[in-house]
Write an enzyme that holds these catalytic residues in place. Structure first.
Site, PDB file in Angstrom:
ATOM      1  N   ARG A  10      -1.756  18.856  -0.412  1.00 34.56           N
ATOM      2  CA  ARG A  10      -2.640  19.083  -1.555  1.00 34.56           C
ATOM      3  C   ARG A  10      -3.701  20.119  -1.207  1.00 34.56           C
ATOM      4  NH1 ARG A  10      -4.111  12.948  -2.550  1.00 34.56           N
ATOM      5  NH2 ARG A  10      -2.769  12.579  -0.740  1.00 34.56           N
ATOM      6  N   ARG A  54      -2.500  -2.023  -3.531  1.00 28.18           N
ATOM      7  CA  ARG A  54      -3.376  -0.856  -3.615  1.00 28.18           C
ATOM      8  C   ARG A  54      -2.986  -0.088  -4.872  1.00 28.18           C
ATOM      9  NH1 ARG A  54      -2.582   4.879  -0.651  1.00 28.18           N
ATOM     10  NH2 ARG A  54      -4.594   5.831  -1.151  1.00 28.18           N
ATOM     11  N   ASN A  82       0.863  -1.186   0.000  1.00 28.58           N
ATOM     12  CA  ASN A  82       0.000   0.000   0.000  1.00 28.58           C
ATOM     13  C   ASN A  82       0.897   1.232   0.000  1.00 28.58           C
ATOM     14  OD1 ASN A  82      -1.709   2.151   0.603  1.00 28.58           O
ATOM     15  ND2 ASN A  82      -2.821   1.066   2.208  1.00 28.58           N
ATOM     16  N   HIS A 105      -9.853   6.744  -1.802  1.00 27.01           N
ATOM     17  CA  HIS A 105      -9.852   6.130  -0.469  1.00 27.01           C
ATOM     18  C   HIS A 105     -10.905   5.024  -0.361  1.00 27.01           C
ATOM     19  CE1 HIS A 105      -7.999  10.139   0.926  1.00 27.01           C
ATOM     20  NE2 HIS A 105      -7.048   9.221   0.959  1.00 27.01           N
ATOM     21  N   GLU A 126      -6.877  -0.904   5.423  1.00 26.24           N
ATOM     22  CA  GLU A 126      -6.874  -1.120   3.981  1.00 26.24           C
ATOM     23  C   GLU A 126      -6.159  -2.409   3.610  1.00 26.24           C
ATOM     24  OE1 GLU A 126      -6.749   3.505   2.448  1.00 26.24           O
ATOM     25  OE2 GLU A 126      -4.945   2.614   3.326  1.00 26.24           O
TER      26      GLU A 126
END
Length: 401
Positions: free
Chosen positions: A239, A91, A8, A179, A377
């Protein structure tokens, strides 16, 4: 022993997990992460499933994601010399308009996914570098891509489109949402732990260096703060989040900035870092308590509150809010700021429960429940890889179109 390895890659980190592939619900064997990739103070840690430390390296330089991945794979091979990696789950941030479920990777599919690197330049190239490195290191293993966009691919059309000529939508210019692996885990957790909430109207706030929010209706994504790229919506570590497109025209016409310079500005120099002039780390901003740091936190929480109201409107009401991600799970200040003054929507916080990082932090009489749920995740990726190993179909969301 048969193992599943999960990879990931974040914008400046790499998480990995090793799972037992011998049972349908693969248990965790070990996990780890590489932090601060690209800096001279990067660190690598590995721990057992019970949290006991197994290995640590650094602080020291880790040049880039390729370097981080090579060192992770070497560590895994050294710590588990008898492990046979039968599947590697990856991922992959962007799956484009067509991928709404995990897919077994081939070199041709990996090459095709590179088309979406301009949409997620902080992530997609690193994800695909991990794919290619794992293919080379484990040539006999099944390589499975799990897409952050897939969970959102059944949005209603009006939540998916921009008000541009329709030909652009057909070309793939649309709101994707990201996400998704985190939101899939939270939806699954609610299905098991709080089935009434799972069937209701829930807003999940995934808050970390990357941040977004998702509206869940009956466990399905019907709206997201992120759009065409991983820039939209909430401000993040570096960001910008939501931005008037006219600002881009101004930067090009009046500041003479190139596309590469604008990309660097919006992805790497904005957000909490740009606003504070100090750091993209919420822990450091909270500790600094400078005027600029306070303003950065205020803008971050203001945007979360604004999006919370908007997503509640998408859902037609609100039954629960779930905080997750590094900031969502750990920042008492951010959670308190987000919930402050939200009584009008039926949300009241219990300050003591919030201060204790309790699993539920809403007041007893709050109509809207507020939960803190650690996301996982890697487990979602491992489950998908296990399904591919066993030849089981992967469930997808029911279409809302």
């Amino acid at each position: 022993m048969s193992r599943i390895l999960t990879l990931n890659a974040g914008s400046s980190s790499l998480k990995f997990g090793l799972f037992d592939a011998s049972v349908p619900e693969p248990p965790l064997v070990a996990s780890g992460h590489v932090d601060s990739i690209g800096s001279p103070n990067a660190g690598i840690t590995v721990k057992a499933a019970d949290g006991a430390p197994l290995a640590a390296e650094g602080p020291g330089p880790v040049k880039d994601h390729a370097d981080a991945l090579d060192r992770v794979l070497s560590l895994v091979a050294r710590l588990f010399p008898g492990a046979a990696v039968d599947a590697v789950g990856h991922r992959v941030v962007h799956g484009g308009p067509d991928h709404d479920a995990p897919v077994a990777l081939t070199p041709a599919i990996a090459e095709d996914l590179d088309r979406f690197s301009p949409f997620a330049p902080l992530h997609q190239p690193h994800n695909l570098a991990g794919v290619r490195a794992a293919m080379a290191r484990f040539p006999g293993a099944v390589q499975v891509a799990c897409f952050d966009t897939a969970f959102h691919r059944r949005h209603p059309w009006e939540n998916d489109t921009f008000a541009l000529p329709r030909a652009y939508y057909d070309k793939g210019v649309r709101r994707y949402g990201f996400h998704g692996l985190s939101y899939e885990f939270i939806a699954g957790h609610l299905r098991e732990a709080a089935p009434l909430l799972h069937s209701g109207r829930v807003v999940v706030a995934h808050l970390g260096n990357g941040a977004s929010m998702c509206a869940l209706l009956d466990g399905r994504s019907v709206g997201s703060t992120m759009g065409f790229s991983a820039l939209d919506g909430l401000p993040m570590g570096t960001r910008c989040g939501q931005l008037d497109p006219g600002v881009l025209l101004y930067l090009m016409d009046q500041e003479g900035m190139s596309a590469a310079e604008i990309t660097d500005l919006l992805y790497r120099k904005s957000g909490l870092l740009g606003l504070s002039g100090l750091s993209n780390d919420m822990r450091r901003l909270e500790a600094a308590d400078t005027p600029e740091a306070r303003q950065a936190i205020s803008y971050f929480t203001f945007r979360i509150r604004r999006e919370l109201g908007a997503l509640a409107a998408v859902l037609g009401g609100l039954d629960a809010v779930v905080f997750t991600g590094g900031i969502g799970e750990n920042s008492r200040l951010v959670r308190a700021r987000v919930c402050d003054g939200m009584h009008w929507i039926g949300l009241d916080l219990d300050p003591d429960a919030n201060a204790a990082n309790a699993p539920e932090i809403s007041a007893k009489l709050s109509r809207v429940r507020v939960l803190v749920v650690p996301t996982d995740e890697e487990r979602v990726i491992a489950r998908a890889a296990a399904r591919h190993l066993e030849g089981r179909p992967y469930p997808t969301q029911r279409s809302l179109r």
